[in-house]
Design an enzyme around this catalytic site. Structure first.
Site, short mmCIF file in Angstrom:
data_model
loop_
_atom_site.label_atom_id
_atom_site.label_comp_id
_atom_site.label_asym_id
_atom_site.label_seq_id
_atom_site.Cartn_x
_atom_site.Cartn_y
_atom_site.Cartn_z
N LYS A 15 0.81 -1.22 0.00
CA LYS A 15 0.00 0.00 0.00
C LYS A 15 0.84 1.27 0.00
CE LYS A 15 -1.23 -0.26 4.86
NZ LYS A 15 -0.19 0.57 5.45
N ARG A 91 -6.16 2.97 11.75
CA ARG A 91 -5.76 1.59 11.99
C ARG A 91 -6.62 0.95 13.08
NH1 ARG A 91 -0.44 1.88 10.21
NH2 ARG A 91 0.90 0.07 10.40
N ARG A 127 12.02 -7.19 2.57
CA ARG A 127 12.37 -5.76 2.48
C ARG A 127 13.34 -5.33 3.59
NH1 ARG A 127 6.70 -2.67 4.27
NH2 ARG A 127 6.94 -3.19 6.46
N ARG A 129 13.27 -3.81 6.70
CA ARG A 129 13.29 -2.53 7.42
C ARG A 129 13.66 -2.82 8.88
NH1 ARG A 129 7.66 0.15 6.82
NH2 ARG A 129 7.35 -0.67 8.91
N ARG A 140 2.43 -7.23 14.27
CA ARG A 140 1.71 -6.27 13.44
C ARG A 140 0.57 -6.96 12.69
NH1 ARG A 140 6.79 -4.12 11.82
NH2 ARG A 140 6.34 -4.18 9.61
#
Ligand code: ADP
Length: 187
Positions: A15, A91, A127, A129, A140
């Site tokens: 997103k 959220r 990725r 991070r 999460r």
């Protein structure tokens, strides 16, 4: 009337990437609460110092904190004239309620970028991070199911939810999103 869009989707659904492209293409202001918080951490502000450990564990920053930041951002001139694309907010149902309190008439569309849990897990681990440890990712995703997924019903009840298939190539997903936004902006 400028467009007011919210983009929802599991962490790792792509997103953020799609949000940047949508903002460029439709001229709306991209507001990513994750980016704003990471900037605060990098600058070492009071907010950043509070948020850092919460973010590293994969938990959510308290609604009262994040609601204030978003409300303030939405009042800026660029948003007032160009419209907005919210990424990472709301959220929780509490955040959605706060948002509708200060932007109800400006909100036209909630996009849900739909990608399976298995697929997002692979993408996030790739990725790398800072806060992408296996534990934080699991946390999460758990919070997404308990806190954020109920938002889909919340937006559906208000008649502005559109579900977009987030599987496949980036360009393909972008075309699907563009088609939905164009439909809304023509109304
Ligand atoms: P991801 O989509 O991978 O979780 P984000 O950049 O959206 O990445 O968010 C990173 C972290 O920032 C979250 O795990 C959370 O701790 C915090 N955060 C971002 N947006 C919010 C929000 N709306 N409410 C509470 N915490 C948030």
């Amino acid at each position: 009337m400028p467009l007011g869009i919210v983009i929802l989707g599991r962490q790792g659904s792509g997103k953020g990437t799609q949000a940047v492209r949508i903002a460029e293409s439709f001229g709306v202001v991209h507001i990513s609460t994750g980016d704003m918080l990471r900037a605060a951490v990098a600058e070492g502000t009071e907010l950043g110092m509070k948020a850092k450990s919460i973010m590293d564990s994969g938990d959510l920053v308290p609604d009262t904190v994040i609601n204030g930041i978003v409300e303030e951002r939405l009042q800026k001139d660029d948003v007032q004239s160009g419209g907005f694309l919210l990424d990472g907010f709301p959220r929780t149902v509490g955040q959605a309620e706060a948002l509708s309190g200060y932007a109800e008439n400006d909100l036209n569309l909630a996009l849900n970028l739909d990608v399976s849990i298995d697929e997002v897990m692979d993408r996030m681990l790739a990725r790398g991070r800072d806060d992408d440890t296996a534990e934080a990712i699991t946390r999460r995703l758990e919070l997404y199911e308990t806190e954020t997924a109920p938002l889909l019903d919340w937006f559906e009840e208000r008649g502005i939810l559109k579900i977009v298939d987030g599987n496949g190539a980036e360009d393909e997903v972008f075309s699907r999103l563009t088609a939905v936004i164009e439909e809304i902006s023509e109304k």
